[in-house]
Structure formats: C-alpha cells, structure tokens
Design an enzyme around this catalytic site. Structure first.
Site, PDB file in Angstrom:
ATOM      1  N   GLU A 104       0.821  -1.211   0.000  1.00 16.13           N
ATOM      2  CA  GLU A 104       0.000   0.000   0.000  1.00 16.13           C
ATOM      3  C   GLU A 104       0.854   1.260   0.000  1.00 16.13           C
ATOM      4  O   GLU A 104       0.581   2.207  -0.744  1.00 16.13           O
ATOM      5  CB  GLU A 104      -0.942  -0.019   1.205  1.00 16.13           C
ATOM      6  CG  GLU A 104      -2.020  -1.092   1.080  1.00 16.13           C
ATOM      7  CD  GLU A 104      -2.857  -1.244   2.340  1.00 16.13           C
ATOM      8  OE1 GLU A 104      -2.540  -0.564   3.346  1.00 16.13           O
ATOM      9  OE2 GLU A 104      -3.808  -2.040   2.338  1.00 16.13           O
ATOM     10  N   HIS A 133      -9.591   2.029   0.092  1.00 14.39           N
ATOM     11  CA  HIS A 133      -9.963   1.229   1.249  1.00 14.39           C
ATOM     12  C   HIS A 133     -11.468   1.135   1.469  1.00 14.39           C
ATOM     13  O   HIS A 133     -11.913   0.475   2.402  1.00 14.39           O
ATOM     14  CB  HIS A 133      -9.285   1.791   2.508  1.00 14.39           C
ATOM     15  CG  HIS A 133      -7.899   1.277   2.706  1.00 14.39           C
ATOM     16  ND1 HIS A 133      -6.846   1.717   1.945  1.00 14.39           N
ATOM     17  CD2 HIS A 133      -7.397   0.347   3.539  1.00 14.39           C
ATOM     18  CE1 HIS A 133      -5.751   1.091   2.324  1.00 14.39           C
ATOM     19  NE2 HIS A 133      -6.053   0.258   3.279  1.00 14.39           N
TER      20      HIS A 133
END
Length: 267
Positions: free
Chosen positions: A146, A179
């Site tokens: 990420e 997310h």
C-alpha cells in the site's frame, strides 16, 4: 537507471493516480471466488499476495512510461523519485515509528497496564505470528504494497503537478478511496453495520513501518479507559491527550526532509 523528470498537468496526474488505485483494488477481486470467501480465508489471502506482487511490478513500469528522460546531471532516477535508496534509511525507519508511537501513547499505556507488553518478549508470540498469513498480511504485505503504490508510485507525479503542500493532502485521498472496499466487504458479508464499518476503514497514513505499527495497534480502544479505577482513568486520559499534543508538536521537525537526506521533494 537513467534520470527522469515528471511534468504532468494536475488533471492528468489525478487520473493516473486514480488508475493506480483502481488497478490496486481491482487486482484483489479478479479471482473467481473472491466475492464468496472472507478476506481472512487462507485461499483469499494467498491469491491476494499474488495480486499485490503483480501490481507492485506493473505500476512502476507504468510510472516509468510517464517519466521524461533527461540529461540534466541534477535530475534523479526513478528509484530516487520513489524513495528507494539507502541514504536516510535508518532515520526514516526509526523516527517514523517513534513519531507514530507517540501518537499511540494512550493505547500503548493500555497495553502496558493490561500486560500485553509481556507477549512481545515471548519468542513463541513471534514464531506463531510469522506462521499466520493474517499477521503477515497486516504487518508486512499490506503496509509494503500500500505504501509502495500509494506513496512511492504516486508522489513522483503528484508533487511536480500540485506542489509539496497539496500533494501531502491529495495523496491520502486515493488511499482512502481504495480502502472503501473493506467497508463494502464487511457490510455485504453481514460482519458489521455501515457506521461501524466506516469507522474501521479510516487509516492513518505513515511510512511502511509506521503503517505496520498502526495495523498492529488498530483503532484506539477509548472505551477500555472506563473499565479502570478513577485514578487510573485520569492517567490514561492524560496519556491519550499528551500523545496527541506531542505528536502535533513533533510532526514537522521529525518529518523534515533534511533528516532523511531527501532533497527531491523539498520544493
């Protein structure tokens, strides 16, 4: 690796980063049964590890395609732009974690009072953790992939397009959008209500080591404070407040590019 520069209009930089984010999330759902199995299922985790490996190889290649080769001796290579260099490595490893631990002073105090710290001194805790795919995902694969995609691969195009100040605020937006799929998973699978899922989907941006630490700590358990005697409650509340104040006071000094030998983004 030859030096490159990035000169993209703000709208193109935004679309490219959005493409990176969609590519990142989309890779998690390309598997046939990805919707039917829980995100903590062994098969799901293994397949997503493969997806992240592929994404972390392809997106830097896409980023390279938008870089303009240059003979300027003061220009930087793609790896420099992405922050992949040994110079400043140790300060970034130590200071970013220390700064984040200051912010989590309250939860860490709770860990101390609950006796959780003793677990970290037990070798079995670490050996069992390294055997857990969920632990490896939360503490190694997720933080690296990420931060690699949403920081290392996006900032090279966002900073020249928006400037350092705006890029700091724009970059996390793509991370937040990516997310949302966690929230959707938790709601559709009946694990949580929309409100609770939304709260759990909020993440604190930090370098990889700080990201892993945040994943380990989770969202601060403020409710646990009231389970202690009043005298201890006051100490816990003070630690939460003090941690927040110290984090704000230390944020800019500790994140100064000078400490990390970084002159690329010091625009």
């Amino acid at each position: 690796m030859a030096p490159v520069i990035f000169i993209l209009p703000a709208w193109q930089a935004t679309l490219l980063c959005l493409l990176f984010a969609l590519f990142f999330v989309g890779s998690l759902y390309i598997w046939a049964d990805s919707v039917n199995k829980n995100r903590d299922h062994v098969d799901t985790i293994k397949r997503r590890f493969v997806s992240m490996a592929v994404v972390c190889l392809i997106i830097p290649l896409l980023l390279w395609c938008f870089g303009i080769p240059t003979d300027n001796p003061e220009a930087h290579t793609l790896l420099d732009w992405m922050g992949i260099r040994f110079r400043g490595f140790l300060p970034s490893l130590i200071l970013s974690l220390a700064l984040t631990m200051v912010l989590f002073m309250g939860p860490l105090t709770l860990h101390y009072m609950d006796g959780v710290f003793s677990l970290y001194l037990d070798g079995r805790y670490w050996s069992n953790s390294l055997k857990s795919l969920i632990w490896i995902r939360n503490h190694i694969v997720a933080p690296f992939s990420e931060e690699f995609i949403f920081r290392a691969c996006m900032l090279p195009i966002l900073v020249p397009a928006f400037g350092t100040g705006w890029a700091v605020f724009v970059c996390p937006l793509f991370f937040g959008v990516a997310h949302v799929h966690h929230m959707i998973e938790m709601v559709t699978q009946g694990q949580q209500e929309v409100k609770a899922a939304f709260k759990q989907s909020c993440h604190l941006m930090a370098p990889v080591i700080a990201h892993a630490f945040c994943n380990h700590m989770g969202f601060p358990a403020f409710g646990e404070i009231w389970g202690y005697p009043k005298q201890q409650q006051h100490k816990l509340i003070a630690s939460f407040v003090l941690g927040a104040i110290l984090w704000i006071a230390m944020l800019y000094p500790v994140t100064s590019p000078f400490l990390y030998g970084n002159e690329i983004y010091d625009l």
